[in-house]
Design a protein around this motif. Structure first.
Motif, PDB file in Angstrom:
ATOM      1  N   ILE A 114      -1.031  19.576 -10.761  1.00  0.00           N
ATOM      2  CA  ILE A 114      -2.474  19.813 -10.741  1.00  0.00           C
ATOM      3  C   ILE A 114      -3.219  18.621 -11.309  1.00  0.00           C
ATOM      4  O   ILE A 114      -2.658  17.832 -12.095  1.00  0.00           O
ATOM      5  N   TRP A 115      -4.489  18.477 -10.915  1.00  0.00           N
ATOM      6  CA  TRP A 115      -5.309  17.331 -11.289  1.00  0.00           C
ATOM      7  C   TRP A 115      -6.717  17.785 -11.678  1.00  0.00           C
ATOM      8  O   TRP A 115      -7.231  18.757 -11.137  1.00  0.00           O
ATOM      9  N   SER A 116      -7.342  17.017 -12.562  1.00  0.00           N
ATOM     10  CA  SER A 116      -8.784  17.087 -12.782  1.00  0.00           C
ATOM     11  C   SER A 116      -9.379  15.756 -12.360  1.00  0.00           C
ATOM     12  O   SER A 116      -8.782  14.697 -12.590  1.00  0.00           O
ATOM     13  N   ASP A 138       3.441  12.757   3.844  1.00  0.00           N
ATOM     14  CA  ASP A 138       4.445  12.679   2.784  1.00  0.00           C
ATOM     15  C   ASP A 138       3.876  12.983   1.405  1.00  0.00           C
ATOM     16  O   ASP A 138       4.627  13.000   0.423  1.00  0.00           O
ATOM     17  N   CYS A 139       2.585  13.201   1.314  1.00  0.00           N
ATOM     18  CA  CYS A 139       1.953  13.348   0.004  1.00  0.00           C
ATOM     19  C   CYS A 139       2.488  14.559  -0.755  1.00  0.00           C
ATOM     20  O   CYS A 139       2.498  15.686  -0.256  1.00  0.00           O
ATOM     21  N   THR A 140       2.915  14.299  -1.958  1.00  0.00           N
ATOM     22  CA  THR A 140       3.245  15.305  -2.954  1.00  0.00           C
ATOM     23  C   THR A 140       3.393  14.534  -4.256  1.00  0.00           C
ATOM     24  O   THR A 140       3.396  13.304  -4.250  1.00  0.00           O
ATOM     25  N   PHE A 141       3.496  15.208  -5.361  1.00  0.00           N
ATOM     26  CA  PHE A 141       3.699  14.508  -6.631  1.00  0.00           C
ATOM     27  C   PHE A 141       4.798  15.221  -7.396  1.00  0.00           C
ATOM     28  O   PHE A 141       4.736  16.433  -7.623  1.00  0.00           O
ATOM     29  N   SER A 142       5.800  14.447  -7.790  1.00  0.00           N
ATOM     30  CA  SER A 142       6.989  15.028  -8.397  1.00  0.00           C
ATOM     31  C   SER A 142       6.818  15.363  -9.869  1.00  0.00           C
ATOM     32  O   SER A 142       7.572  16.171 -10.416  1.00  0.00           O
ATOM     33  N   SER A 199       0.801  -1.223   0.000  1.00  0.00           N
ATOM     34  CA  SER A 199       0.000   0.000   0.000  1.00  0.00           C
ATOM     35  C   SER A 199       0.835   1.276   0.000  1.00  0.00           C
ATOM     36  O   SER A 199       0.299   2.370   0.161  1.00  0.00           O
ATOM     37  N   SER A 200       2.140   1.153  -0.194  1.00  0.00           N
ATOM     38  CA  SER A 200       3.004   2.330  -0.197  1.00  0.00           C
ATOM     39  C   SER A 200       2.842   3.115  -1.495  1.00  0.00           C
ATOM     40  O   SER A 200       2.403   2.594  -2.512  1.00  0.00           O
ATOM     41  N   MET A 201       3.210   4.394  -1.416  1.00  0.00           N
ATOM     42  CA  MET A 201       3.117   5.299  -2.556  1.00  0.00           C
ATOM     43  C   MET A 201       4.494   5.834  -2.929  1.00  0.00           C
ATOM     44  O   MET A 201       5.301   6.161  -2.051  1.00  0.00           O
ATOM     45  N   THR A 202       4.754   5.923  -4.223  1.00  0.00           N
ATOM     46  CA  THR A 202       5.991   6.554  -4.692  1.00  0.00           C
ATOM     47  C   THR A 202       5.803   8.050  -4.880  1.00  0.00           C
ATOM     48  O   THR A 202       6.779   8.763  -5.073  1.00  0.00           O
ATOM     49  N   TRP A 203       4.555   8.515  -4.832  1.00  0.00           N
ATOM     50  CA  TRP A 203       4.212   9.921  -5.080  1.00  0.00           C
ATOM     51  C   TRP A 203       4.679  10.381  -6.461  1.00  0.00           C
ATOM     52  O   TRP A 203       5.134  11.503  -6.643  1.00  0.00           O
ATOM     53  N   VAL A 204       4.535   9.462  -7.412  1.00  0.00           N
ATOM     54  CA  VAL A 204       4.761   9.757  -8.830  1.00  0.00           C
ATOM     55  C   VAL A 204       3.416   9.598  -9.522  1.00  0.00           C
ATOM     56  O   VAL A 204       2.820   8.511  -9.477  1.00  0.00           O
ATOM     57  N   ALA A 205       2.911  10.650 -10.137  1.00  0.00           N
ATOM     58  CA  ALA A 205       1.576  10.607 -10.749  1.00  0.00           C
ATOM     59  C   ALA A 205       1.483   9.528 -11.818  1.00  0.00           C
ATOM     60  O   ALA A 205       0.428   8.921 -12.008  1.00  0.00           O
ATOM     61  N   GLU A 206       2.571   9.269 -12.510  1.00  0.00           N
ATOM     62  CA  GLU A 206       2.573   8.255 -13.553  1.00  0.00           C
ATOM     63  C   GLU A 206       2.361   6.859 -12.986  1.00  0.00           C
ATOM     64  O   GLU A 206       1.993   5.941 -13.720  1.00  0.00           O
ATOM     65  N   ASN A 207       2.570   6.700 -11.685  1.00  0.00           N
ATOM     66  CA  ASN A 207       2.368   5.402 -11.036  1.00  0.00           C
ATOM     67  C   ASN A 207       1.010   5.279 -10.346  1.00  0.00           C
ATOM     68  O   ASN A 207       0.696   4.210  -9.816  1.00  0.00           O
ATOM     69  N   LEU A 208       0.228   6.341 -10.319  1.00  0.00           N
ATOM     70  CA  LEU A 208      -1.052   6.288  -9.618  1.00  0.00           C
ATOM     71  C   LEU A 208      -2.131   5.736 -10.541  1.00  0.00           C
ATOM     72  O   LEU A 208      -2.404   6.295 -11.609  1.00  0.00           O
ATOM     73  N   LEU A 209      -2.738   4.628 -10.125  1.00  0.00           N
ATOM     74  CA  LEU A 209      -3.836   4.065 -10.906  1.00  0.00           C
ATOM     75  C   LEU A 209      -4.922   5.140 -11.034  1.00  0.00           C
ATOM     76  O   LEU A 209      -5.398   5.651 -10.016  1.00  0.00           O
ATOM     77  N   PRO A 210      -5.311   5.508 -12.255  1.00  0.00           N
ATOM     78  CA  PRO A 210      -6.155   6.697 -12.445  1.00  0.00           C
ATOM     79  C   PRO A 210      -7.648   6.495 -12.202  1.00  0.00           C
ATOM     80  O   PRO A 210      -8.465   7.298 -12.642  1.00  0.00           O
ATOM     81  N   VAL A 211      -8.002   5.431 -11.483  1.00  0.00           N
ATOM     82  CA  VAL A 211      -9.369   5.241 -10.992  1.00  0.00           C
ATOM     83  C   VAL A 211      -9.275   5.029  -9.494  1.00  0.00           C
ATOM     84  O   VAL A 211      -8.626   4.090  -9.027  1.00  0.00           O
ATOM     85  N   LEU A 231      -7.615  20.495  -9.115  1.00  0.00           N
ATOM     86  CA  LEU A 231      -6.997  20.371  -7.797  1.00  0.00           C
ATOM     87  C   LEU A 231      -5.486  20.516  -7.883  1.00  0.00           C
ATOM     88  O   LEU A 231      -4.824  19.637  -8.449  1.00  0.00           O
ATOM     89  N   PRO A 232      -4.904  21.573  -7.344  1.00  0.00           N
ATOM     90  CA  PRO A 232      -3.453  21.587  -7.161  1.00  0.00           C
ATOM     91  C   PRO A 232      -3.044  20.446  -6.230  1.00  0.00           C
ATOM     92  O   PRO A 232      -3.877  19.878  -5.509  1.00  0.00           O
ATOM     93  N   ASN A 233      -1.764  20.112  -6.237  1.00  0.00           N
ATOM     94  CA  ASN A 233      -1.304  18.976  -5.435  1.00  0.00           C
ATOM     95  C   ASN A 233      -1.740  19.053  -3.981  1.00  0.00           C
ATOM     96  O   ASN A 233      -2.103  18.046  -3.375  1.00  0.00           O
ATOM     97  N   GLY A 234      -1.704  20.236  -3.395  1.00  0.00           N
ATOM     98  CA  GLY A 234      -2.091  20.364  -1.997  1.00  0.00           C
ATOM     99  C   GLY A 234      -3.511  19.927  -1.748  1.00  0.00           C
ATOM    100  O   GLY A 234      -3.825  19.306  -0.721  1.00  0.00           O
ATOM    101  N   GLN A 235      -4.404  20.226  -2.700  1.00  0.00           N
ATOM    102  CA  GLN A 235      -5.799  19.827  -2.564  1.00  0.00           C
ATOM    103  C   GLN A 235      -5.977  18.347  -2.846  1.00  0.00           C
ATOM    104  O   GLN A 235      -6.739  17.654  -2.161  1.00  0.00           O
ATOM    105  N   MET A 236      -5.289  17.833  -3.846  1.00  0.00           N
ATOM    106  CA  MET A 236      -5.356  16.395  -4.123  1.00  0.00           C
ATOM    107  C   MET A 236      -4.878  15.602  -2.908  1.00  0.00           C
ATOM    108  O   MET A 236      -5.448  14.563  -2.561  1.00  0.00           O
TER     109      MET A 236
END
Length: 348
Positions: A257-259, A249-253, A189-201, A236-241
């Motif tokens: 921003i997100w929709s 530790d949440c951030t995305f390198s 359940s760990s996160m790399t905080w890389v958006a390309e690795n986040l399952l988009p659902v 959503l900017p990263n802070g809101q996401m």
């Protein structure tokens, strides 16, 4: 093992948890705080102005219907129906541009996003089996499973299966439920905080651990200057996401921003984080009703505490999301604009 095959192996390792035993829900609505009812039968879709996009039946998703039978960036959402006329899938187009960029290439390669035109990508989730050969209606009005088209990734339909499959537990929002996220490069359940690795659902569960909602996540802004284009009211900017994660530790390198686009399969008004059937207490929550929004966001003690920034960001987004209904509270929205969305129209 490739990233895609790893994800599929994790998702399919628990076949008994593939199907929601009581179905996914009893309705379909879209957009946080809006809850716009969506048709769950072909007859209702036609009555609401939907029409077949091509008329052909996708063996995984069913027959695609869109508003007016066309696709554009103003109305990107797609609803799918099986040959018996019931909802069989949901999806959306994501439009790229020179300024906003394109979906992350790793997620395109893994087939979460399918490129259908030069600047148009599609992501969809099937909710029924064999939609092109359905002869009778099911007792489950909005399906009983969640399978990402293309990537063939089976999403958890219960909180227990999400935990067992290594999804990260996030915050609880009234209306949505408790969020769960999956890093497709991780076996736990760990996160790399890389958006390309986040399952988009992203999947959400109610207080009993039953499925409640999903949202599609895009790192390409889809909202326009004159409206949200079927997506959530503001990006959503990263802070809101990160307000969804409850992790310091949440951030995305690789994005800033997100929709997001939510689909609710149950009554969002009935989902309250603090309730008799919940272990969440008021002390775990930020009362956003103080900002005039009537919402609660909770980061229980069983997950890492959210930073003050992520909670403030979530509150700012909710305020701005409601601004088109109640009028923007300039005194409240001004610091939100300066910190989180300097180009947001309507806030001075």
């Amino acid at each position: 093992m490739t990233r895609t095959s790893l994800t599929i192996a994790i998702a399919l390792s628990l076949p008994g948890l593939l199907v929601a035993k009581d179905g996914l829900g009893d309705r379909l609505s879209r957009a946080y705080t809006k809850y716009v009812e969506q048709p769950i039968t072909v007859d209702a879709a036609v009555a609401a102005g939907f029409a077949p996009l091509t008329g052909t039946c996708d063996p995984d998703l069913g027959i695609a219907y869109t508003a007016g039978g066309t696709v554009d960036d103003d109305t990107p959402a797609t609803l799918y129906y099986d040959t018996a006329g019931q909802l069989s899938g949901v999806g959306t187009d994501v439009y790229s541009s020179w300024s906003a960029g394109s979906p992350k290439q790793g997620l395109v390669d893994a087939k979460y996003f399918e490129k259908v035109d030069d600047n148009r990508y599609h992501i969809a989730v099937a909710v029924r089996e064999d939609p092109c050969n359905a002869e009778t209606t099911s007792t489950y009005p909005v399906g009983d499973r969640l399978v990402v088209k293309g990537a063939d990734v089976v999403l958890p339909t219960t909180e227990a299966s999400a935990i067992e499959q290594g999804w990260m537990k996030g915050s609880c929002f009234d209306g949505m439920g408790t969020h769960y996220f999956k890093d497709i490069s991780s076996t736990d359940s760990s996160m790399t905080w890389v958006a390309e690795n986040l399952l988009p659902v992203v999947v959400m569960f109610d207080n009993k651990g039953d499925f409640n909602a999903i949202f599609f996540a895009s790192t390409v802004i889809q909202q326009g200057l004159f409206g949200p284009n079927n997506w959530e009211p503001v990006p959503l900017p990263n802070g809101q996401m990160c307000g969804n994660f409850c992790d310091e530790d949440c951030t995305f390198s690789d994005t800033s921003i997100w929709s997001t686009m939510h689909f609710y399969f149950n009554d969002p008004e009935a989902m309250k984080c603090v309730a008799e059937d919940s272990s969440i207490t008021a002390g775990d929550c930020t009362d956003l009703s103080l900002l005039g929004m009537g919402m609660t966001q909770c980061c229980p003690t069983y997950v890492a505490s959210a930073t003050a920034d992520s909670r403030l960001a979530a509150g700012c987004w909710l305020c701005l999301a409601k601004s088109d209904e109640v009028g923007t509270d300039q005194a409240l929205a001004r610091p939100c604009r300066r910190r989180w969305h300097p180009r947001l129209p309507g806030v001075v």
